[in-house]
Design an enzyme around this catalytic site. Structure first.
Site, PDB file in Angstrom:
ATOM      1  N   GLY A   1       2.816   4.813  -4.340  1.00 17.43           N
ATOM      2  CA  GLY A   1       1.766   4.071  -3.661  1.00 17.43           C
ATOM      3  C   GLY A   1       1.165   4.892  -2.532  1.00 17.43           C
TER       4      GLY A   1
ATOM      5  CB  SER B   1      -2.909   3.449   7.001  1.00 10.85           C
ATOM      6  OG  SER B   1      -3.125   2.103   6.648  1.00 10.85           O
TER       7      SER B   1
ATOM      8  N   GLY C   1      -0.539   8.170   4.537  1.00  9.49           N
ATOM      9  CA  GLY C   1       0.036   9.097   3.573  1.00  9.49           C
ATOM     10  C   GLY C   1       0.365   8.421   2.257  1.00  9.49           C
TER      11      GLY C   1
ATOM     12  CE  LYS D   1       4.749   6.122   5.581  1.00  8.37           C
ATOM     13  NZ  LYS D   1       5.052   4.994   6.496  1.00  8.37           N
TER      14      LYS D   1
ATOM     15  CG  ASP E   1       0.785  -3.044   8.134  1.00  9.69           C
ATOM     16  OD1 ASP E   1       0.006  -3.982   7.886  1.00  9.69           O
ATOM     17  OD2 ASP E   1       0.738  -1.966   7.552  1.00  9.69           O
TER      18      ASP E   1
END
Length: 948
Positions: free
Chosen positions: A636, A639, A641, A658, A763
């Protein structure tokens, strides 16, 4: 009507016994025992006092004793001369949407209404209804306003049902003495007109979703004996007008959102026996008037922000005190020695405060004491004199729980520990600075079920005493310096279910009749069994025992033939080096993370977690693991990376990597933020960093990446909205959705309330909720999280600037999940996360994103559900849930009602989280509690439905 206050002196009050036990980890309800072992983020076993439902059970018993007379004295009449009451009852029946037990089956014109189930009528006024009692009938629907026409009504008991909507107008019921509507799902405010019921003596509305403030006119209820408004969402302050109700005997306003100080007027009741205000946001001091109550037996002010020092004469007044809960507050200073004068005290809970000094030896005079909880303070003991309290507590022959963990107790455990009560079930001395060996006479405490000594400096063998503790279910010794073999006598502890021995120096073979086993970082050797606890590797932790071999494949241990003597010695050497390397790595983490942009040619691998002994990684290793960052391995994008699936060749394990796009503004600060947050927290439902890498790529450009454990079931968003290739949509059952919600609620409660500096995630959304093989949920992506300076302030919506110490990192959150106050304040607060959680819960229930095209103009996901709740719930939930719910409804009417009520409860929780004003929202502790209750009900009836 119940007896007058003069008939209820405190000395005549009968309290329920709390001398019961339960298995650690079991869900407790109203009859929860005074002690249980709970598993925290690291599997920590802690000692806890009775939770608030248990405390309330004690108070409710008083209510039953007082109320029972009123209900029992009503008489029946077959005369039906007055049709007004009959028509009002039929109106009430028409508003009932579900009657699973056919409680209203007799309510028809062929039978006089005074003979209907739950209805009693007056003998002196034929046909006039005096009692309507339909408690625990599973009824759903709204409460008809027509009940306000039953002007002769004295008792209205609709408690423990599934009523929704607002409280009906009852202001004309001037004869009403008992209004009992607890444990429903009623909403809205408490109408001021209710105070027109001037004869009301018992008002019980606990366990609903009521909002707004307590009416200022409540003081007009001059005959009130009992006020029970706990477990709602009531805001505002405690009205001083309560002082006008001179006969009040019990006040329970716990688990709401009340603010301000406790008015001194609340202590001016001559017959007050119970005052329960825990679980609010109250501040200030305890009014001296409260402590002067002659009959006061129960005082619960826990989980507030009440502070200052405790009065030195605290124990001299009130003289009748039996249960005292002041835990989770901000009290400072010494524990008053005068508490030893409160001869009837059975529970004393001062845990989670800032108390200092010594534990007074005068507590040994409390002959009735059965629960003493002083954990998580700053109490000291370092010499014979300061340890004297252990000697005197041997006089408390009813003591069942002694919790002293997380203080500043030093030195050796006194040998007098073995002289404590034979009834002692829980002993906690964990997380202190204890040293020396454990006195062998601790084995005299044969009644112990939980012994927590973890995180000290204790050493020596445990062989001499552990064999005598045959009732142990939990033994937590991890984080010490114990040596020698694990005693074979442990295998004779038939009730032992959880054993924590990690981070010691034990050696020898391992024992097989356990549910949980934590043995990492010892010197355990030999072949791992495949039976008992080892059949399921999830509750087993064996890392750091270099000579173990065999066992289940999922343990990833070498075969026994591969372990040689030479390798064993090498592993011992590594065992010594790893703590040193880990420590240095932690110190350098933030330094190199910040330095990376300035010195791009300096490569560094910073290990945050060495549980799986990850090798040093280079950019090449990560590129190889992701097949040069192949699109086929892309999981996926975010914002800052992209996330890739990868397999580290040396570690032979799948991970999620990530990779930060450092060309994006603030991406480097996001990397630092996530490192800072995740290096300091541990919780079973939070994604933890395995490795952080800050280096350069093949072109000499700065490269930053975080490596996590790979979650094979992806994220929640894909389960809710994405179809798998060649398959239909993935299906999450209602039970799975509830469990996922509980996992995330627990994680947020930990972040908001259980750590020194509270963390706001900022978030929360389904794509940041990850799922493992067993569909356990984990909260991830802390790239824009905020550390709140003062954790005590978060419960009242304390906010911090939406930036890190290095400056702003831009817009917080994701459209659709951002709390509405963001536009006004631009500041992070724990109530942000609560709002986002509510939106996510609604999304899980209806299967629609908050940004779905159907939500336009004034319509959004929140008001859409509000408009359709509760009557249309079954029509707006996710299509994939509807079929499951229909199956329950077809099974039995009762099971269908429970599932329907479960859905209503979930929706109510979500809506309580998404209220417009932050202070009206639930906190995450209460959210988790409500969801646990919903799951318990669902599991119970789903099993019965399947069986039928």
């Amino acid at each position: 009507m119940g007896p007058q206050p003069a008939a209820h002196p405190a000395s005549n009050l009968t309290l329920p016994s709390s001398h019961t036990t339960a298995k650690p980890g079991e869900t407790m309800h109203q009859e929860r025992p005074p002690f249980c072992a709970i598993r925290t983020s690291k599997g920590n076993e802690g000692l806890v006092s009775p939770n608030r439902p248990a405390r309330r059970a004690m108070i409710l018993l008083l209510a039953l004793l007082l109320i029972s007379d009123g209900v029992g004295t009503a008489h029946c009449s077959t005369v039906s001369g007055n049709s007004t009451d009959m028509l009002s009852l039929l109106d009430f029946k028409r508003d009932i949407t579900n009657d699973p037990r056919q409680a209203l089956g007799s309510w028809n014109a062929s039978i006089p209404h005074c003979e209907w189930k739950g209805v009693n009528c007056s003998l002196t006024h034929p046909g006039r209804v005096t009692v309507l009692n339909l408690t625990e009938q599973g009824l759903s629907g709204s409460i008809s306003p027509s009940l306000g026409n039953l002007t002769f009504l004295e008792t209205l008991d609709l408690s423990t049902n599934s009523f929704t909507g607002e409280l009906p107008p009852l202001g004309r019921l001037h004869r009403l003495q008992q209004l009992l509507l607890s444990k429903n799902s009623l909403q809205g405010i408490i109408p001021a007109t209710l105070t027109n019921c001037s004869n009301l003596s018992y008002l019980d509305l606990y366990g609903n979703f009521l909002t707004g403030e307590i009416p200022l006119s409540i003081g007009l209820l001059s005959n009130l004996l009992w006020l029970q408004l706990s477990e709602n969402n009531i805001t505002g302050t405690i009205p001083p007008s309560l002082k006008n109700i001179s006969q009040l005997e019990a006040i329970d306003l716990a688990d709401n959102q009340l603010m301000g100080s406790i008015p001194h007027e609340i202590g001016q009741f001559p017959s007050m026996m119970g005052l329960v205000l825990g679980g609010n946001m109250l501040s200030g001091r305890i009014p001296t008037t409260v402590l002067n109550q002659s009959y006061l037996q129960i005082l619960d002010l826990s989980t507030n922000m009440i502070g200052s020092t405790l009065p030195s004469d605290f124990g001299d007044t009130p003289p009748s005190l039996t249960l005292l809960y002041l835990d989770y507050n901000m009290f400072e200073g010494y524990i008053p020695a005068s508490l030893g004068n409160t001869s009837g005290l059975s529970v004393l809970d001062l845990s989670y405060n800032k108390l200092t000094g010594q534990v007074p030896s005068s507590l040994g005079r409390l002959g009735m004491l059965n629960n003493l909880n002083l954990q998580n303070n700053k109490l000291e003991a370092k010499d014979i004199q300061s340890w004297e309290f252990i000697d005197t507590l041997s006089n408390c022959r009813s003591l069942q729980v002694l919790a002293l963990g997380k203080n500043q107790l030093k030195g050796a455990i006194p040998s007098s520990i073995g002289n404590l009560s034979s009834k002692l079930q829980g002993l906690g001395l964990d997380a202190n600075d204890l040293s020396g060996t454990i006195p062998t006479n601790i084995g005299n405490l044969s009644g112990l079920t939980t012994l927590a000594l973890r995180e000290n400096k204790l050493h020596g063998s445990i062989e001499g005493w552990v064999r005598n503790l045959r009732n142990l279910t939990v033994l937590a010794l991890d984080g010490n310096n114990f040596t020698g073999p694990i005693p074979t006598s442990i295998s004779n502890l038939a009730r032992l279910k959880k054993l924590y021995l990690a981070n010691n120096e034990f050696e020898g073979p391992i024992l097989k009749f356990l549910n949980y086993l934590h043995l990492f970082y010892n010197y355990i050797h030999g072949e791992i069994p495949r039976n008992g606890v080892f059949e399921n590797v999830t509750p087993v932790s064996l890392d750091g025992n270099w000579e173990l071999c065999g066992g289940a494949v999922d343990l990833r241990m070498p075969t026994c033939s591969a372990i040689s003597q030479k390798k064993g010695r090498l592993y011992y050497l590594v065992r010594v080096l790893i703590p040193v390397v880990s420590f240095i790595s932690l110190v350098l983490l933030i330094y190199f993370a910040r330095l990376g942009a300035k010195t791009p040619r300096r490569a560094s691998l910073l290990l945050l977690y060495s549980g799986n002994h990850f090798p040093r990684l280079s950019y090449r290793d990560i590129a190889q693991a992701t097949q040069s960052f192949s699109e086929s391995n892309l999981v996926g994008r975010g914002s800052y990376g992209s996330v890739y699936r990868g397999k580290l060749t040396q570690a032979k394990i799948q991970v999620a990597i990530k990779v930060f796009d450092l060309d994006v503004r603030y991406a480097d600060k996001s990397f630092i933020s996530e490192c800072e947050v995740l290096r300091s927290i541990r919780h079973r439902n939070l994604v933890s960093i395995l490795t952080a890498c800050s280096t350069i790529d093949n072109d000499g450009n700065a490269f930053k990446a975080l490596i996590y454990e790979f979650m094979p079931n992806g994220n929640l968003d894909t389960w809710l909205h994405t179809k798998s290739a060649g398959e239909g949509p993935r299906i999450l059952s209602l039970g799975q959705r509830i469990s996922i919600a509980i996992n995330i609620a627990d994680a947020l409660a930990y972040l908001h309330h259980d750590i020194t500096r509270s963390i706001v995630h900022c978030d929360l959304k389904p794509s940041n909720i990850l799922l493992d093989t067993d569909m356990n949920a984990y909260l991830g992506d802390f790239g824009i999280a905020n550390l709140v300076r003062n954790s005590k302030s978060t419960s009242v919506g304390h906010s911090s600037s939406a930036s890190t110490s290095d400056g702003s990192i831009g817009l917080k959150g994701t459209i659709g999940y951002i709390a509405p106050e963001y536009a006004q304040t631009g500041q992070a607060s724990t109530f942000w996360d609560v709002y986002s959680f509510g939106v996510v819960l609604l999304e899980m229930l209806i299967g629609k994103r908050p940004t779905d095209p159907m939500f336009d103009n004034e319509l959004n996901i929140v008001n859409f559900v509000e408009r359709n709740s509760p009557d249309q719930i079954l029509h707006i939930i996710d299509d994939r849930l509807q079929e499951e719910c229909k199956g329950f409804i077809r099974a039995t009417a009762e099971a269908g009602n429970v599932v329907y009520q479960c859905l209503v409860s979930l929706v109510q929780v979500a809506l309580s989280c998404t209220r417009l004003f932050p202070r009206e929202r639930m906190n995450m502790r209460k959210v988790a509690m409500k969801l646990q209750a919903a799951r318990t009900s669902y599991i119970c009836w789903s099993k019965q439905a399947r069986a039928s």
